[in-house]
Design an enzyme around this catalytic site. Structure first.
Site, PDB file in Angstrom:
ATOM      1  N   THR A 132       0.823  -1.211   0.000  1.00  0.00           N
ATOM      2  CA  THR A 132       0.000   0.000   0.000  1.00  0.00           C
ATOM      3  C   THR A 132       0.858   1.262   0.000  1.00  0.00           C
ATOM      4  O   THR A 132       1.990   1.253   0.500  1.00  0.00           O
ATOM      5  CB  THR A 132      -0.893   0.007   1.257  1.00  0.00           C
ATOM      6  OG1 THR A 132      -1.565   1.274   1.377  1.00  0.00           O
ATOM      7  CG2 THR A 132      -0.087  -0.201   2.522  1.00  0.00           C
ATOM      8  N   ASP A 133       0.288   2.349  -0.519  1.00  0.00           N
ATOM      9  CA  ASP A 133       0.986   3.638  -0.447  1.00  0.00           C
ATOM     10  C   ASP A 133       1.024   4.185   0.972  1.00  0.00           C
ATOM     11  O   ASP A 133       1.784   5.118   1.263  1.00  0.00           O
ATOM     12  CB  ASP A 133       0.349   4.656  -1.391  1.00  0.00           C
ATOM     13  CG  ASP A 133      -1.128   4.904  -1.130  1.00  0.00           C
ATOM     14  OD1 ASP A 133      -1.712   4.247  -0.242  1.00  0.00           O
ATOM     15  OD2 ASP A 133      -1.714   5.752  -1.832  1.00  0.00           O
ATOM     16  N   GLU A 134       0.235   3.610   1.889  1.00  0.00           N
ATOM     17  CA  GLU A 134       0.208   4.120   3.262  1.00  0.00           C
ATOM     18  C   GLU A 134       1.535   3.910   3.996  1.00  0.00           C
ATOM     19  O   GLU A 134       1.760   4.524   5.035  1.00  0.00           O
ATOM     20  CB  GLU A 134      -0.945   3.488   4.036  1.00  0.00           C
ATOM     21  CG  GLU A 134      -2.304   3.895   3.501  1.00  0.00           C
ATOM     22  CD  GLU A 134      -3.447   3.478   4.414  1.00  0.00           C
ATOM     23  OE1 GLU A 134      -3.309   3.599   5.644  1.00  0.00           O
ATOM     24  OE2 GLU A 134      -4.478   3.030   3.879  1.00  0.00           O
ATOM     25  N   TYR A 159      -1.625  -0.539  11.041  1.00  0.00           N
ATOM     26  CA  TYR A 159      -1.776  -1.204   9.745  1.00  0.00           C
ATOM     27  C   TYR A 159      -0.611  -0.880   8.821  1.00  0.00           C
ATOM     28  O   TYR A 159       0.084  -1.778   8.313  1.00  0.00           O
ATOM     29  CB  TYR A 159      -3.093  -0.796   9.089  1.00  0.00           C
ATOM     30  CG  TYR A 159      -3.109  -1.013   7.595  1.00  0.00           C
ATOM     31  CD1 TYR A 159      -2.961  -2.292   7.066  1.00  0.00           C
ATOM     32  CD2 TYR A 159      -3.263   0.056   6.705  1.00  0.00           C
ATOM     33  CE1 TYR A 159      -2.955  -2.499   5.693  1.00  0.00           C
ATOM     34  CE2 TYR A 159      -3.261  -0.142   5.344  1.00  0.00           C
ATOM     35  CZ  TYR A 159      -3.107  -1.425   4.834  1.00  0.00           C
ATOM     36  OH  TYR A 159      -3.097  -1.624   3.478  1.00  0.00           O
ATOM     37  N   LYS A 163       2.534  -3.239   7.199  1.00  0.00           N
ATOM     38  CA  LYS A 163       2.747  -3.404   5.765  1.00  0.00           C
ATOM     39  C   LYS A 163       4.149  -2.964   5.370  1.00  0.00           C
ATOM     40  O   LYS A 163       4.804  -3.609   4.535  1.00  0.00           O
ATOM     41  CB  LYS A 163       1.702  -2.614   4.972  1.00  0.00           C
ATOM     42  CG  LYS A 163       0.302  -3.181   5.037  1.00  0.00           C
ATOM     43  CD  LYS A 163       0.212  -4.581   4.434  1.00  0.00           C
ATOM     44  CE  LYS A 163       0.389  -4.577   2.937  1.00  0.00           C
ATOM     45  NZ  LYS A 163       0.199  -5.949   2.348  1.00  0.00           N
TER      46      LYS A 163
END
Length: 343
Positions: A132-134, A159, A163
């Protein structure tokens, strides 16, 4: 700079972990539709977000479901050999749930990735890890910059931090053990089969249930949206043609504020643009995500096919209107969970 691009060819048999989730099941459906000669084994733990109905109706001679956990070494030792590649979609993904209970995120997103890497190392199987870009944190609303593959990891939530840890494990296993792996970090996906805890389907299903949608904080948080089919095609390009050891960012230049997306949904569903409730912001809420997908486009020639966000949104709304039996049971449980969290 990584290894040269290698034409891996059309894999005959792939293992898709998390293939009953939103992005994983759409990828499986994309492969069945676009690469009918490829056999797919789906491995999914079938948590609340994994629904076997997401892959229902696919040809049984092409798609097989194995129920199990990516942390199960013995199971991985049985399903990974014989596959040409593994595509890892398996993850715990909901930010609010990670804030309330981070433990399952550590297990799935860190230990699970390590177990997959070890299985792929033991059997010399190609791995693509979907992220993810998060992991990059956030950007200021007035900052013209976008995330690139060289952006530092600055995760904000349990989260996104798990990741990021998984991404780092993949890179370490490539360098230390020579595992043939790649990573992709994608912007926010939308489309059919997305769990109702996520932003767009939660708003749509609230309206369909006669409830007022809810918006966190001031609603100015910006997300970079991409249709899930475009994400699937990009993952396939990276899997089959990407540079081993490299990371590719996947995005479709779809930056929009949460309030603009919500108002677009309301208007598309015949409601007043201000017919929603404000709710308190989530802790550590990232302000803006924005993806620079230049490497993917330049090196692999990928382009999104669903660039019209308004059209994609209308099609998504129509899917939820026509599939109430799919989402209504999960809706009740999800809204009860949010009420417990005061959201």
């Amino acid at each position: 700079m990584g290894w040269p691009i290698v034409e891996h060819g059309e894999f005959a048999h792939i293992l898709v972990t998390g293939g009953c989730g939103f992005m994983g099941s759409n990828f499986v459906r994309w492969v069945v539709r676009e690469r009918p000669g490829v056999r797919v084994t789906v491995l999914d733990k079938l948590t609340y977000a994994g629904n076997p109905a997401n892959i229902a109706g696919l040809p049984e001679d092409q798609v097989e479901l194995v129920v199990g956990d990516i942390c199960d070494e013995a199971l991985l030792g049985a399903v990974v050999p014989g596959c040409d590649a593994v595509v890892n979609f398996a993850a715990e993904t909901d930010v609010d749930r990670s804030i309330a209970e981070p433990g399952p995120f550590l297990r799935a997103n860190v230990e699970g990735v390590m177990r997959l890497l070890e299985a792929c190392r033991a059997h010399d199987v190609r791995l693509h890890h979907v992220s993810t870009d998060e992991v990059y944190g956030d950007l200021a609303l007035d900052d013209p910059a976008r995330f690139t593959e060289e952006s530092p990891c600055r995760p904000s939530s349990p989260y996104s931090s798990t990741k990021a840890a998984g991404d780092m494990l993949v890179r370490a296993w490539v360098r230390t053990y020579g595992v043939r792996a790649t990573v992709s970090n994608c912007s926010n996906n939308y489309g059919p089969y997305q769990h109702v805890e996520k932003f767009i389907p939660r708003q749509i299903t609230n309206i369909l249930c006669g409830e007022r949608p809810k918006l966190y904080g001031d609603g100015l948080n910006v997300r970079d949206w991409i249709h899930v089919d475009d994400h699937s095609s990009a993952v396939w390009e990276v899997l089959t043609r990407g540079r081993i050891g490299e990371t590719y960012l996947i995005g479709a230049d779809g930056e929009r504020s949460n309030i603009d997306v919500l108002r677009a949904i309301l208007e598309a569903m015949g409601r007043d643009a201000d017919d929603f409730d404000w709710v308190r912001d989530r802790p550590g809420h990232d302000r803006r995500y924005a993806i620079d997908a230049s490497r993917l486009r330049r090196e692999l020639g990928w382009e999104p096919k669903h660039a019209d966000f308004a059209q994609g949104l209308r099609e998504t709304i129509r899917w939820y209107e026509e599939h109430r039996a799919w989402w209504e049971p999960a809706k009740r449980a999800t809204e009860e969970k949010y009420r417990e969290m005061g959201m």
